[in-house]
Design an enzyme around this catalytic site. Structure first.
Site, PDB file in Angstrom:
ATOM      1  N   GLU A  37       0.871  -1.172   0.000  1.00 54.66           N
ATOM      2  CA  GLU A  37       0.000   0.000   0.000  1.00 54.66           C
ATOM      3  C   GLU A  37       0.907   1.220   0.000  1.00 54.66           C
ATOM      4  O   GLU A  37       1.818   1.306   0.829  1.00 54.66           O
ATOM      5  CB  GLU A  37      -0.882   0.030   1.257  1.00 54.66           C
ATOM      6  N   ARG A 263       5.515 -12.531   9.510  1.00 54.90           N
ATOM      7  CA  ARG A 263       6.245 -11.317   9.172  1.00 54.90           C
ATOM      8  C   ARG A 263       7.541 -11.268   9.965  1.00 54.90           C
ATOM      9  O   ARG A 263       7.717 -11.954  10.971  1.00 54.90           O
ATOM     10  CB  ARG A 263       5.388 -10.099   9.464  1.00 54.90           C
ATOM     11  N   LYS A 273       4.377  -0.103  10.384  1.00 56.42           N
ATOM     12  CA  LYS A 273       4.314   1.112   9.594  1.00 56.42           C
ATOM     13  C   LYS A 273       3.891   2.303  10.443  1.00 56.42           C
ATOM     14  O   LYS A 273       4.397   3.408  10.289  1.00 56.42           O
ATOM     15  CB  LYS A 273       3.319   0.906   8.453  1.00 56.42           C
TER      16      LYS A 273
END
Length: 561
Positions: A37, A263, A273
């Site tokens: 994104e 992750r 993020k």
RNA sequence: UGGGGUGUAGCCAAGCUGGUUAAGGCACGGGGUUUUGAUCCCCGGAUUCCCAGGUUCGAGUCCUGGCACCCCAGCCA
């Protein structure tokens, strides 16, 4: 990418693909995608995903798309798509002409939504956000059906059209999939698939005022692009049921499958993020490319190489168990790469003046130094020597312990590629007692660093000639946090920011050879570490070097004990 | 108290359908080479695979029951 990089070890995704290939699923195709994104910069965790997705495609002779998952106009910016493209390229991967945007599918997605409505599998809900939350139930209690759940297909069609036409305000209506409000999987409790957002989108501008949600968009984007293996992180595991539901209930051009892996977590840093954005916005760091940040831009500026990052990603493996990797693994990957390739050079970070009293006053000479002792093919260079030099402050001790191999009063050491010197006198500031300079003698017979009489010396020091050296700024970086897991237990990670994460040395000296360095050139400063000419601030007039990583330091380790 | 996951050395991680001594990397310790206390080269570690039972000639791998940890209740992705 170099061919001799070790091929990644086996992992569960490879096994799945190998099995699929054996059954000739997807006509034997392997097609992956990396779907960021564009709402921030890429970090080392994304590198893991990039290496996985592009690596899988390469290994199985398939393709990997770059797809921007840009369905939230309020968070996404063109700056981020540019940085992402740059970072993926820099890492050494190429998506050729397959640069896609979920926003390019908005019209198709809209038609898919209409198809769902027509099948009576989606409806427009007029509940507000709070009501929807209430109706959703909790983890342990089932939800309730919305009173608007049974609107007619025609009414839904009409209302959805009105949503698109801008006749409905934000928050008034959403489009929901009609699945099962009592599902134990909350994602299946009539998930919202479209919401009204009267915001400009970085690519589609004002042409849309309804935007599809992730769960609806992602699977269909995969299907549109004929993705075979849609690899994402573990937190989407619960969403797979919805992924499959959407695909199964629509006439899609292909049938992709989602697989999830853990992750990346690294000690002494944060990779969420949200946290990274906070560090940048609140100026805890100088920007997205601050060398202390584990963003791709940051570690690049720090001096890491793409090969080192790829190697790191190979080493950590791909599994479903959530883990934290020790920083030393990352550092080791860099050292290993730079040990092979970085030219060696001498630099003094914290200078201590040394006058060689028996060296002729106005004399100077040039000594030969190897650019890489293990690789003669990398050549040699000349290093100027004169009566006054600088050595590292750490390389002298007045009261040295027995194991200290460096300089001390009366002791003899070798100056690398130069001469043996012996410390004769220590000159101190009378007031403060601070050591101002050393007076030494040298043995002219040891030119180049060998004693003809065969006498040995334990220590070899790096040095730089006072009048020839370049003054340089050197930035030393350390871990950003003082805690291995600064996010543990819901604590505020900002409390654990390491106040010593950056040390700027303004008075460092480097040998004149470095005059010709270019931004992003990497060197080993002998005995100190690997350094890079700063990407942004380096200039021949005012050289700036960043320490990417230290050398392994068994002496320093011994000292700490 | 719902659902989805994960548990193999300090940190990662192999271990195919159960079968000799449980890969490898990082870290750590010891030794050797060395004009970088770097690099390089040797050598070292799990009687044991979250725990407890069970099946079997034989289980990290199968069964049962526990325990621990992670994720999920955004009109974010």
């Amino acid at each position: 990418m170099s061919e001799n990089e070790s091929s990644a070890s086996s992992n569960f995704i490879r096994k799945i693909i190998a099995g699929d290939l054996q059954q000739n699923l997807n006509e034997g195709r392997v097609h992956t995608r990396f779907p960021p994104e564009p709402n921030g910069y890429l970090h080392i965790g994304h590198a893991k995903s990039i290496c996985l997705n592009f690596g899988l495609a390469k290994e199985y002779d398939g393709l990997c798309n770059l797809r921007f998952d840009d369905t939230n106009p309020e968070k996404e910016e063109t700056e981020f798509v540019e940085s992402i493209k740059q970072d993926v390229h820099w890492l050494g991967f190429d998506w050729q002409d397959r640069e896609y945007y979920a926003s390019d599918y908005f019209e198709q997605l809209y038609q898919f939504a209409v198809e769902l409505i027509k099948k009576d599998k989606a409806y427009v809900d007029s509940l507000n956000a709070d009501e929807i939350r209430e109706y959703r139930g909790t983890l342990t209690q089932p939800g309730k059906e919305s009173p608007h759940r049974n609107r007619s297909v025609d009414e839904n069609l009409l209302m959805f059209k009105d949503m698109r036409a801008g006749k409905i305000e934000e928050g008034e209506c959403v489009l929901r999939a009609k699945i099962d409000m009592s599902s134990p999987n909350i994602n299946m409790r009539d998930p919202i698939i479209y919401r009204v957002r009267k915001a400009a989108h970085h690519r589609t501008g004002d042409s849309w005022c309804i935007y599809p949600m992730y769960d609806f968009t992602h699977c269909l984007s995969d299907a549109i692009e004929s993705i075979t293996h849609s690899v994402c992180t573990l937190e989407f595991e619960d969403h797979r049921a919805l992924y499959d539901w959407v695909i199964d209930n629509l006439e899609t051009p292909s049938r992709p499958r989602q697989y999830e892996f853990a992750r990346l977590n690294l000690d002494y840093t944060v990779l969420s993020k949200r946290k990274l954005i906070e560090l940048v916005k609140d100026k805890y760091v100088s920007g997205w490319d601050d060398p202390r940040m584990l963003t791709i831009a940051g570690i690049r500026r720090r001096g890491y190489t793409p090969a080192a990052i790829r190697d790191f990603c190979d080493r950590i493996g791909v599994t479903k168990s959530d883990t934290r990797i020790d920083m030393s693994v990352l550092e080791n990957s860099l050292r290993e790469d730079l040990d092979k390739s970085a030219p060696r050079v001498m630099a003094v970070l914290k200078p201590l003046k040394v006058v060689i009293e028996n060296y002729p006053e106005d004399s100077e000479e040039e000594l030969d130094a190897a650019n890489h002792p293990q690789k003669p093919e990398m050549g040699t260079r000349k290093v100027p020597f004169s009566r006054t030099i600088f050595i590292e402050q750490d390389d002298f001790m007045e009261d040295a312990p027995k194991k200290f191999f460096r300089l001390a009063p009366g002791k003899e050491v070798r100056l690398r590629y130069a001469y043996f010197i012996t410390c004769q006198e220590v000159i101190k500031d009378e007031q403060t007692g601070e050591i101002k300079e050393l007076r030494c003698s040298y043995d002219p017979a040891t030119r180049g660093g060998n004693a003809p009489d065969g006498r040995k010396v334990k220590g070899t020091l790096h040095w730089v000639s006072e009048k020839h050296a370049l003054k340089s700024e050197v930035r030393l970086y350390d871990r950003l946090y003082t805690e291995a897991n600064p996010e543990e237990g819901g604590r505020d990670s900002k409390e654990f920011l390491n106040p010593a994460s950056i040390e700027i040395l303004k008075d460092a000296r480097v040998e004149p050879f470095l005059q010709n360095a270019k931004a992003e050139d990497r060197f080993q400063f002998e005995r100190l570490g690997y350094f890079v000419a700063d990407k942004e601030d380096w200039s021949p007039q005012s050289p700036v070097f960043n320490r990417a990583v230290t050398l392994r330091d068994t002496w320093g380790k011994l000292n700490k004990k």
